[in-house]
Design a protein around this motif. Structure first.
Motif, PDB file in Angstrom:
ATOM      1  N   ALA A 674      52.528  47.703 -36.340  1.00  0.00           N
ATOM      2  CA  ALA A 674      51.076  47.697 -36.089  1.00  0.00           C
ATOM      3  C   ALA A 674      50.553  49.114 -35.867  1.00  0.00           C
ATOM      4  O   ALA A 674      49.489  49.497 -36.389  1.00  0.00           O
ATOM      5  CB  ALA A 674      50.768  46.815 -34.873  1.00  0.00           C
ATOM      6  N   LEU A 675      51.304  49.908 -35.091  1.00  0.00           N
ATOM      7  CA  LEU A 675      50.864  51.278 -34.830  1.00  0.00           C
ATOM      8  C   LEU A 675      50.876  52.106 -36.110  1.00  0.00           C
ATOM      9  O   LEU A 675      49.996  52.945 -36.335  1.00  0.00           O
ATOM     10  CB  LEU A 675      51.763  51.919 -33.769  1.00  0.00           C
ATOM     11  CG  LEU A 675      51.403  53.360 -33.363  1.00  0.00           C
ATOM     12  CD1 LEU A 675      49.965  53.427 -32.841  1.00  0.00           C
ATOM     13  CD2 LEU A 675      52.376  53.893 -32.313  1.00  0.00           C
ATOM     14  N   THR A 676      51.872  51.866 -36.957  1.00  0.00           N
ATOM     15  CA  THR A 676      51.923  52.597 -38.234  1.00  0.00           C
ATOM     16  C   THR A 676      50.682  52.322 -39.068  1.00  0.00           C
ATOM     17  O   THR A 676      50.024  53.244 -39.567  1.00  0.00           O
ATOM     18  CB  THR A 676      53.172  52.179 -39.033  1.00  0.00           C
ATOM     19  OG1 THR A 676      54.340  52.465 -38.265  1.00  0.00           O
ATOM     20  CG2 THR A 676      53.241  52.927 -40.350  1.00  0.00           C
ATOM     21  N   VAL A 677      50.354  51.046 -39.225  1.00  0.00           N
ATOM     22  CA  VAL A 677      49.180  50.686 -40.026  1.00  0.00           C
ATOM     23  C   VAL A 677      47.906  51.250 -39.391  1.00  0.00           C
ATOM     24  O   VAL A 677      47.027  51.773 -40.086  1.00  0.00           O
ATOM     25  CB  VAL A 677      49.093  49.151 -40.191  1.00  0.00           C
ATOM     26  CG1 VAL A 677      47.771  48.755 -40.841  1.00  0.00           C
ATOM     27  CG2 VAL A 677      50.268  48.644 -41.014  1.00  0.00           C
ATOM     28  N   ALA A 678      47.821  51.166 -38.062  1.00  0.00           N
ATOM     29  CA  ALA A 678      46.629  51.682 -37.381  1.00  0.00           C
ATOM     30  C   ALA A 678      46.483  53.185 -37.590  1.00  0.00           C
ATOM     31  O   ALA A 678      45.375  53.693 -37.822  1.00  0.00           O
ATOM     32  CB  ALA A 678      46.708  51.352 -35.889  1.00  0.00           C
ATOM     33  N   CYS A 679      47.592  53.914 -37.510  1.00  0.00           N
ATOM     34  CA  CYS A 679      47.539  55.363 -37.726  1.00  0.00           C
ATOM     35  C   CYS A 679      47.097  55.693 -39.146  1.00  0.00           C
ATOM     36  O   CYS A 679      46.301  56.621 -39.371  1.00  0.00           O
ATOM     37  CB  CYS A 679      48.913  55.982 -37.450  1.00  0.00           C
ATOM     38  SG  CYS A 679      49.365  56.040 -35.707  1.00  0.00           S
TER      39      CYS A 679
END
Length: 780
Positions: A674-679
């Motif tokens: 999730a953090l990867t996609v958000a970044c």
């Protein structure tokens, strides 16, 4: 080759050949129904019909620049003469008198069925006197040049009445006898191709013929300094295809060479390089076969997007060769295959959510990606080991891998940085949440702003329609559709008179309903009665009745001729006009489309939609704003894709929860993805990009690739510390992914650039964040 390897290879080859046979007999489609829901509305059907074979989609606008007006006019006439004899064009107009010569015979023969002026009153004594007087007056006007040769046959001016309703109210400027731009600096031509707007090959052939004819025209006239510009939907389609082909070829060559160099440096074997292609080729073929068997038709765009989605399959061979090369095939099967299998399952579930879409295009994407990834994994598991044998010779990893493993053990120290990053990215995305997505489909277009401006300028110069607005009517049969178009036309006529719209086209103008034709023919008097009325009406006229014998003969012939049919228009541009606006639906009914034109002073060439809908209420006619409809359709398409992707993520979470049986490990893996996609989303927005469908495709691939990285790092938390071979395989996999998609990020084609700029950084970020957040402290 060992007997087992031979058997496996033959079985694989037989399946591939069977797949090729299915693909060979598959039906591929490039039409816009990819974006249509499975149960489209009338507006949505009208949208796709207009884009596929509507009149506007076949228009080519030409401008000749340089020289002076007489030189441009000379080239324009020569070019029109050459193109008019080419069967690739239904209509070639440059404003010359006689530009409708091919339609002249049809109009003359059927003028009494087509003319809106024909009525019982027109053939009374007073009516005839008035009509003949008007026609004589017109002889001194420019229109008289067309009318004069047929005065004895058509003294009431029915041909001009027909032409008056076929031509738009606004005409281009004229210089030296041909159409010119508003400032007079360019000669203008308007072509209508025989090829459908969706037939890119046909459009390309027509455009090539234009260039050849122009070169010959320059040679004939001796005005070699003049230049030619083209614009129109066909030109954009051909140009876009060529641009994409060149970009794909260039970028594929660059990335392929770079990836092959990396893999050869790792494998040091041409044989392994060749074998590494087998899973990807197998997955691609399997994806097309499954879509063809399930859906019957394969959208071209499915193959394009789907091929990007199964990009994860490239990594499978890398994992196998590197891990099996260092620890043996049996060890790879026992230790590493379960992790890869879990990654494949998460990917399959994620893409599988798209199968439930109400849009056939999304459903095909899901099926293509799911079957392609699963097939590539199965080929890696069962075919590659048989072909490579027990020993896969891959050189030992270098010291950089051992250094990387050492750094990995310290990666957990950066978790505080990941926490800060999470807060910053979360706050930023919340702040800009309303401006993340771009609902404008033009974001996917390869047409530059300069080209769009030039197209708009040429369209204005030629008063050519852009077909944003139209009215559609449906009926069980052709006659019913034409009658409905005539009823809708009566309401639109009132709007034209009120200045609400500038005008409209209708198939009923080219082919009136039989009911209306019979009504008009019944207005024609008996020959003896007509002769008597003419004698009385033209007593003092400069055109005596004694010279109108051809008129009497033609009226008598029309009375016995009966109603005209669609076949009577064959060979003329009128036939194409009817066919492009009167179409048969898939359920056997008929649809008539009436394109609308705005008034000359309309702001942004727009029409008052609410006023039009109110005017058509209760008539059965439907007003369609194609631009708004397309944007709404695209928005719904993206919205459903997002919802299904989130559903897929939820299913993946359930699968991982069942497999891991650890809330802490599960949360770390999911949080990392999730953090990867958000970044990536935040980076895209900071760079000025707004998200569209291709970015979403890229995010699906980030989750697919990133889940593999996270699961490999998670193995350490399950008690299996990461070894050098696994780290090396992951490093090689992410390097090839970054090279492949990073190269796409440099493309000038929006659809390629969007996937590249999303997946390239996303894959690298997924690896780094997985190392920080998923890999346990101390490697265990």
């Amino acid at each position: 080759m060992r007997s087992r390897a031979v058997k496996v290879f033959l079985v694989w080859l037989a399946l591939m050949l069977a797949g090729v046979a299915v693909v060979w007999n598959s039906r591929f489609s490039a039409d816009m129904s990819f974006f249509l829901p499975s149960k489209p509305t009338l507006e949505q059907q009208a949208l796709v019909g207009q884009l596929k074979d509507g009149t506007v989609s076949r228009l080519l606008m030409l401008s000749i620049e340089g020289g002076d007006a007489p030189q441009r006019a000379a080239v324009s006439r020569e070019l029109r003469k050459r193109l008019a004899s080419d069967p690739a064009y239904v209509s070639v107009q440059n404003g010359e008198a006689g530009g409708l010569e091919s339609e002249r015979d049809v109009l003359l023969r059927h003028r009494y069925q087509l003319s809106p002026a024909v009525s019982p009153e027109r053939f009374t004594e007073e009516g005839l006197k008035s009509a003949v007087t008007d026609t004589i007056d017109l002889l001194t006007s420019p229109a008289g040049v067309l009318l004069k040769p047929y005065l004895a046959n058509d003294p009431t001016g029915e041909v001009l009445a027909v032409l008056g309703q076929l031509n738009p109210a606004t005409q281009p400027q004229t210089r030296a006898g041909v159409w010119a731009s508003r400032n007079g600096d360019r000669a203008m031509l308007l072509l209508q191709t025989r090829a459908l707007g969706s037939d890119t090959d046909g459009q390309a052939a027509a455009i090539d013929s234009v260039h050849q004819a122009f070169a010959q025209s320059l040679q004939t006239t001796g005005h070699s300094a003049l230049t030619l510009n083209l614009s129109g939907p066909g030109q954009f389609a051909v140009q876009s295809r060529e641009t994409i082909k060149k970009e794909v070829a260039r970028l594929s060559l660059i990335s392929s060479v770079a990836i092959w160099l990396v893999l050869f440096w790792v494998y040091r074997s041409f044989r392994l390089l060749a074998l590494g292609l087998i899973p990807v080729l197998s997955g691609t073929l399997a994806g097309i076969v499954m879509v063809s068997l399930v859906h019957g038709t394969v959208f071209g765009i499915t193959v394009g997007f789907g091929s990007a989605l199964i990009g994860e399959a490239v990594d499978y061979a890398i994992y196998y060769f590197v891990q099996a090369g260092h620890q043996g095939v049996d060890q790879w099967r026992r230790v590493f295959w379960p992790t890869i299998r879990l990654g494949v399952m998460t990917t399959a579930i994620g893409f599988g959510a798209l199968l439930f879409s109400g849009f056939p295009g999304l459903s095909q994407l899901g099926l293509y990606a799911l079957s392609g990834v699963v097939t590539a994994a199965l080929v890696t598991r069962f075919v590659l080991p048989a072909l490579t044998g027990a020993g896969v010779n891959v050189p030992q990893s270098g010291p950089w891998v051992r250094k990387g493993l050492s750094l990995l053990n310290q990666a957990h120290r950066l978790r505080w940085l990941a926490a800060v990053l999470t807060v910053l990215v979360g706050a930023y995305l919340w702040q800009v949440r309303d401006g993340l997505w771009d609902g404008n489909l033009s974001a996917l277009s390869t047409v530059s702003e300069a080209e769009a401006t030039a197209d708009s300028r040429m369209r204005t110069d030629l008063a050519a329609p852009d077909a944003r607005y139209l009215v559609t009517v449906t009926a069980p049969d052709q006659e019913g559709a034409l009658q409905a178009a005539e009823r809708a036309g009566e309401r639109l006529d009132r709007l034209v008179e009120a200045g609400v719209i500038g005008g409209y086209d209708s198939p009923a103008r080219f082919l009136p309903s039989e009911q209306l034709q019979r009504q008009r023919l019944s207005s024609l008097p008996e020959p003896a009665e007509l002769q008597a009325r003419l004698d009385r009406a033209l007593v003092d006229s400069p055109l005596p009745a004694s010279k109108l014998g051809p008129f009497l003969s033609d009226v008598t012939a029309a009375r016995s001729q009966g109603v005209m049919q669609r076949a009577d228009l064959e060979g003329s541009a009128l036939a194409l006009g009817v066919d492009s606006m009167l179409t048969r639906t898939e359920n056997g009914g008929w649809t008539a489309m009436l394109p609308l034109r705005p008034t000359a002073d309309a702001l942004d060439a727009s029409l008052p939609a609410d006023q039009l809908r109110a005017a058509l209420a209760g008539s059965g006619a439907v007003f369609v704003d194609l631009k708004t409809e397309f944007e709404s359709l695209y928005s719904g398409y993206v919205s459903e894709a997002v919802q299904l992707s989130l559903a897929g993520v939820a299913a993946i979470a359930l699968l991982l929860a069942f497999t891991m049986r650890s809330a802490a490990r599960l949360s770390r893996v999911l949080f990392t993805l999730a953090l990867t996609v958000a970044c990536v989303i935040a980076l895209l927005h900071l760079s000025g990009a707004r998200l569209h469908l291709l970015h979403l495709v890229g995010m699906l691939l980030i989750v697919a690739v990133g889940s593999n990285y996270a699961l490999f790092f998670d193995r350490a938390a399950a008690g299996e510390p990461l070894d050098e071979a696994t780290l090396m395989s992951m490093a090689v996999a992410v390097l090839t992914t970054v090279i492949g998609f990073g190269t796409l990020a440099s493309s000038s084609v929006p659809v390629l650039q969007a996937v590249g700029i999303t997946v390239g950084p996303g894959a690298l970020l997924a690896l780094l964040l997985s190392a920080v957040l998923v890999y346990p402290k101390g490697g265990k």
